[in-house]
Scaffold this active site. Structure first.
Site, PDB file in Angstrom:
ATOM      1  N   HIS A  11      -7.171 -22.747  63.511  1.00  6.40           N
ATOM      2  CA  HIS A  11      -6.312 -22.436  64.658  1.00  6.40           C
ATOM      3  C   HIS A  11      -5.750 -21.015  64.567  1.00  6.40           C
ATOM      4  O   HIS A  11      -5.726 -20.397  63.491  1.00  6.40           O
ATOM      5  CB  HIS A  11      -5.161 -23.443  64.743  1.00  6.40           C
ATOM      6  CG  HIS A  11      -4.235 -23.404  63.550  1.00  6.40           C
ATOM      7  ND1 HIS A  11      -3.233 -22.468  63.404  1.00  6.40           N
ATOM      8  CD2 HIS A  11      -4.173 -24.176  62.444  1.00  6.40           C
ATOM      9  CE1 HIS A  11      -2.585 -22.665  62.281  1.00  6.40           C
ATOM     10  NE2 HIS A  11      -3.145 -23.690  61.661  1.00  6.40           N
ATOM     11  N   GLU A  84      -4.280 -31.261  59.392  1.00  3.31           N
ATOM     12  CA  GLU A  84      -3.984 -30.560  58.147  1.00  3.31           C
ATOM     13  C   GLU A  84      -3.510 -31.565  57.094  1.00  3.31           C
ATOM     14  O   GLU A  84      -3.049 -32.661  57.420  1.00  3.31           O
ATOM     15  CB  GLU A  84      -2.906 -29.491  58.401  1.00  3.31           C
ATOM     16  CG  GLU A  84      -2.491 -28.678  57.178  1.00  3.31           C
ATOM     17  CD  GLU A  84      -3.629 -27.903  56.519  1.00  3.31           C
ATOM     18  OE1 GLU A  84      -4.567 -28.543  56.021  1.00  3.31           O
ATOM     19  OE2 GLU A  84      -3.554 -26.657  56.487  1.00  3.31           O
TER      20      GLU A  84
END
Length: 211
Positions: A11, A84
């Site tokens: 990202h 994550e």
């Protein structure tokens, strides 16, 4: 032999990234101005690629990173297995000296092979790999999606790339990454193998340095 091409990206930048705040699966932060610029630079460089599906994690910073592709009408799917790692009690904190020692010991333990060791109140690399396998199995179960875009996160990406290339998780730190970097992978259905064709590429971000 049938192939699938996977464009795997981290990202774009968030304020937490910039400030050095620990940002795991429990922190659902937005892209900052730089992160949005990185996302647009990536879109401008790769909008011509015929992606048949976009896959994101359950965290909004991955959606925001690929939003321009989704706005083209490309279908997308959320896979929380791509989230994550959970850094547990450390999330949302700027590490101090004691915390830095904790991280150093943790990374050294993982690098020595103890990838079953979890973060304090969070996950281990082994646990992350287990949930990633569910997400990757889903992606690979659709051979008609020959070219896909996958947006995820830094530590999780390192873990993913390790086991996709049949390396022990202890070697995860050999896979470098930065915000909005690209790894391009080829998957061969017959041999069930992944090949990395492009690693940690950020050439699409060079235009930002000229602004």
């Amino acid at each position: 032999m049938q192939q699938k091409t996977i464009y795997l990206i981290r990202h774009g930048e968030t304020d937490f990234n910039r400030r050095g705040v620990v940002q795991g699966s429990g922190v659902d932060s937005d892209l900052n101005e730089m992160g949005r610029a990185q996302a647009m630079a990536f879109f401008q460089a790769y909008q011509h690629v015929p992606f048949q599906k976009v896959y994101i994690s359950g965290l909004q910073r991955t959606y925001q990173t690929v939003e321009s592709f989704i706005e083209l009408g490309i279908p997308y799917e959320k896979q929380t297995g791509l989230n994550e790692i959970s850094w547990g009690i450390m999330e949302g904190k700027v590490p101090g000296n004691t915390d830095n020692e904790y991280y150093r010991n943790l990374i050294e333990s993982w690098s020595s092979g103890n990838t079953a060791l979890p973060t304090d109140g969070g996950e281990s690399p082994d646990e992350v790999a287990a949930r990633q396998k569910v997400a990757i199995d889903a992606i690979l179960s659709r051979p008609n999606e020959e070219t896909v875009l996958v947006a995820m996160h830094g530590r999780a990406m390192r873990i993913l790339l390790c086991w996709l290339t049949a390396k022990p998780l202890a070697m995860m730190d050999q896979f470098e990454h930065s915000n909005l970097c690209l790894y391009k992978l080829r998957y061969e259905y017959g041999s069930n193998t992944f090949t990395i064709d492009v690693a940690n590429d950020t050439s699409h971000l060079l235009t930002l340095a000229l602004v």
